[in-house]
Write a protein that holds these residues in place. Structure first.
Motif, PDB file in Angstrom:
ATOM      1  N   HIS A   6       3.641   8.498  -3.698  1.00 18.30           N
ATOM      2  CA  HIS A   6       4.943   7.861  -3.493  1.00 18.30           C
ATOM      3  C   HIS A   6       5.566   7.494  -4.836  1.00 18.30           C
ATOM      4  O   HIS A   6       6.764   7.709  -5.051  1.00 18.30           O
ATOM      5  CB  HIS A   6       4.768   6.625  -2.609  1.00 18.30           C
ATOM      6  CG  HIS A   6       6.054   6.093  -2.076  1.00 18.30           C
ATOM      7  ND1 HIS A   6       6.726   6.684  -1.036  1.00 18.30           N
ATOM      8  CD2 HIS A   6       6.804   5.042  -2.461  1.00 18.30           C
ATOM      9  CE1 HIS A   6       7.824   6.013  -0.787  1.00 18.30           C
ATOM     10  NE2 HIS A   6       7.893   5.010  -1.630  1.00 18.30           N
ATOM     11  N   CYS A  53      10.223  11.990   4.122  1.00 21.72           N
ATOM     12  CA  CYS A  53       9.382  10.827   4.397  1.00 21.72           C
ATOM     13  C   CYS A  53      10.193   9.723   5.083  1.00 21.72           C
ATOM     14  O   CYS A  53       9.736   9.112   6.047  1.00 21.72           O
ATOM     15  CB  CYS A  53       8.767  10.329   3.093  1.00 21.72           C
ATOM     16  SG  CYS A  53       7.635   8.953   3.296  1.00 21.72           S
ATOM     17  N   LEU A  65       1.232   3.896  -3.378  1.00 16.98           N
ATOM     18  CA  LEU A  65       0.519   5.161  -3.239  1.00 16.98           C
ATOM     19  C   LEU A  65       0.908   6.049  -4.421  1.00 16.98           C
ATOM     20  O   LEU A  65       2.097   6.191  -4.731  1.00 16.98           O
ATOM     21  CB  LEU A  65       0.921   5.866  -1.942  1.00 16.98           C
ATOM     22  CG  LEU A  65       0.238   5.438  -0.670  1.00 16.98           C
ATOM     23  CD1 LEU A  65       0.876   6.137   0.518  1.00 16.98           C
ATOM     24  CD2 LEU A  65      -1.236   5.748  -0.709  1.00 16.98           C
ATOM     25  N   PRO A  66      -0.054   6.667  -5.071  1.00  9.98           N
ATOM     26  CA  PRO A  66       0.292   7.489  -6.238  1.00  9.98           C
ATOM     27  C   PRO A  66       1.320   8.579  -5.933  1.00  9.98           C
ATOM     28  O   PRO A  66       2.238   8.810  -6.716  1.00  9.98           O
ATOM     29  CB  PRO A  66      -1.047   8.085  -6.659  1.00  9.98           C
ATOM     30  CG  PRO A  66      -2.052   7.106  -6.182  1.00  9.98           C
ATOM     31  CD  PRO A  66      -1.496   6.542  -4.904  1.00  9.98           C
ATOM     32  N   LEU A 100       0.831  -1.207   0.000  1.00 15.02           N
ATOM     33  CA  LEU A 100       0.000   0.000   0.000  1.00 15.02           C
ATOM     34  C   LEU A 100       0.864   1.255   0.000  1.00 15.02           C
ATOM     35  O   LEU A 100       0.560   2.232  -0.698  1.00 15.02           O
ATOM     36  CB  LEU A 100      -0.933   0.003   1.209  1.00 15.02           C
ATOM     37  CG  LEU A 100      -2.091  -0.987   1.136  1.00 15.02           C
ATOM     38  CD1 LEU A 100      -2.833  -1.026   2.464  1.00 15.02           C
ATOM     39  CD2 LEU A 100      -3.037  -0.628   0.008  1.00 15.02           C
ATOM     40  N   ILE A 101       1.944   1.249   0.772  1.00 16.46           N
ATOM     41  CA  ILE A 101       2.852   2.402   0.780  1.00 16.46           C
ATOM     42  C   ILE A 101       3.572   2.518  -0.561  1.00 16.46           C
ATOM     43  O   ILE A 101       3.696   3.604  -1.124  1.00 16.46           O
ATOM     44  CB  ILE A 101       3.868   2.288   1.937  1.00 16.46           C
ATOM     45  CG1 ILE A 101       3.166   2.343   3.277  1.00 16.46           C
ATOM     46  CG2 ILE A 101       4.946   3.363   1.832  1.00 16.46           C
ATOM     47  CD1 ILE A 101       2.446   3.642   3.558  1.00 16.46           C
TER      48      ILE A 101
END
Length: 162
Positions: free
Chosen positions: A55, A69, A52-53, A48-49
């Motif tokens: 990311h 980050c 992420l768009p 999921l991380i």
């Protein structure tokens, strides 16, 4: 026409992407610690991380966001790693250095200092009361100021603004 020095840009983009992958690795390890018997949950959290768009978009770009980050993720994971136990002095200084570097990277890195201090205060209140959070929070503040606050003090004294 190729300007001199442009050959370094792809190397920096790859380095920035590797910083983004380090964030994913920290998340994977932390979730694996929280759910040791579950093999799916750490992979799902890391995925999921990773996807992420924002990311995906920011990782190969040149800027301070991915470094920030990484520093914030590292500080938060380190601060939460031993909860509900109180942090040791070594942990406080290490977390303070990460928070200070986050502050040095971008002023919004100051938010993680507040989050960590509030978490320690709430944990101290649950264990023995608010006064137990004073020493770790003060040491955190000193470490943050030494690592990242000096630049803002210099800027204020030299230019009259942050």
């Amino acid at each position: 026409y190729k300007r001199q020095g442009d050959s370094l840009l792809p190397v920096l983009a790859v380095a920035n992407s590797l910083l983004g992958l380090a964030v994913v690795a920290i998340i994977f390890v932390f979730v694996r610690k929280l759910a040791p018997g579950d093999r799916l949950r750490p992979a799902l959290a890391a995925g999921l991380i990773l996807f992420l768009p924002v990311h995906l978009y920011m990782s190969p770009m040149m800027g301070e966001e991915i470094l920030l980050c990484l520093l914030v993720t590292g500080a938060l994971a380190w601060a939460a790693w031993r909860l509900p136990e109180p942090p040791s002095a070594r942990d406080v200084v290490g977390i303070g250095l990460l928070c200070g570097l986050a502050l040095l990277t971008k002023l919004s890195g100051l938010l993680v200092v507040g989050a960590v201090a509030l978490t320690w205060a709430l944990g101290a209140r649950a264990r023995s009361g608010w006064p137990a959070a004073v020493a770790p929070t003060a040491l955190l503040g000193i470490a943050v100021l030494c690592a990242g606050g000096w630049f803002y003090a210099y800027s204020w004294l030299t230019y009259g603004c942050l």
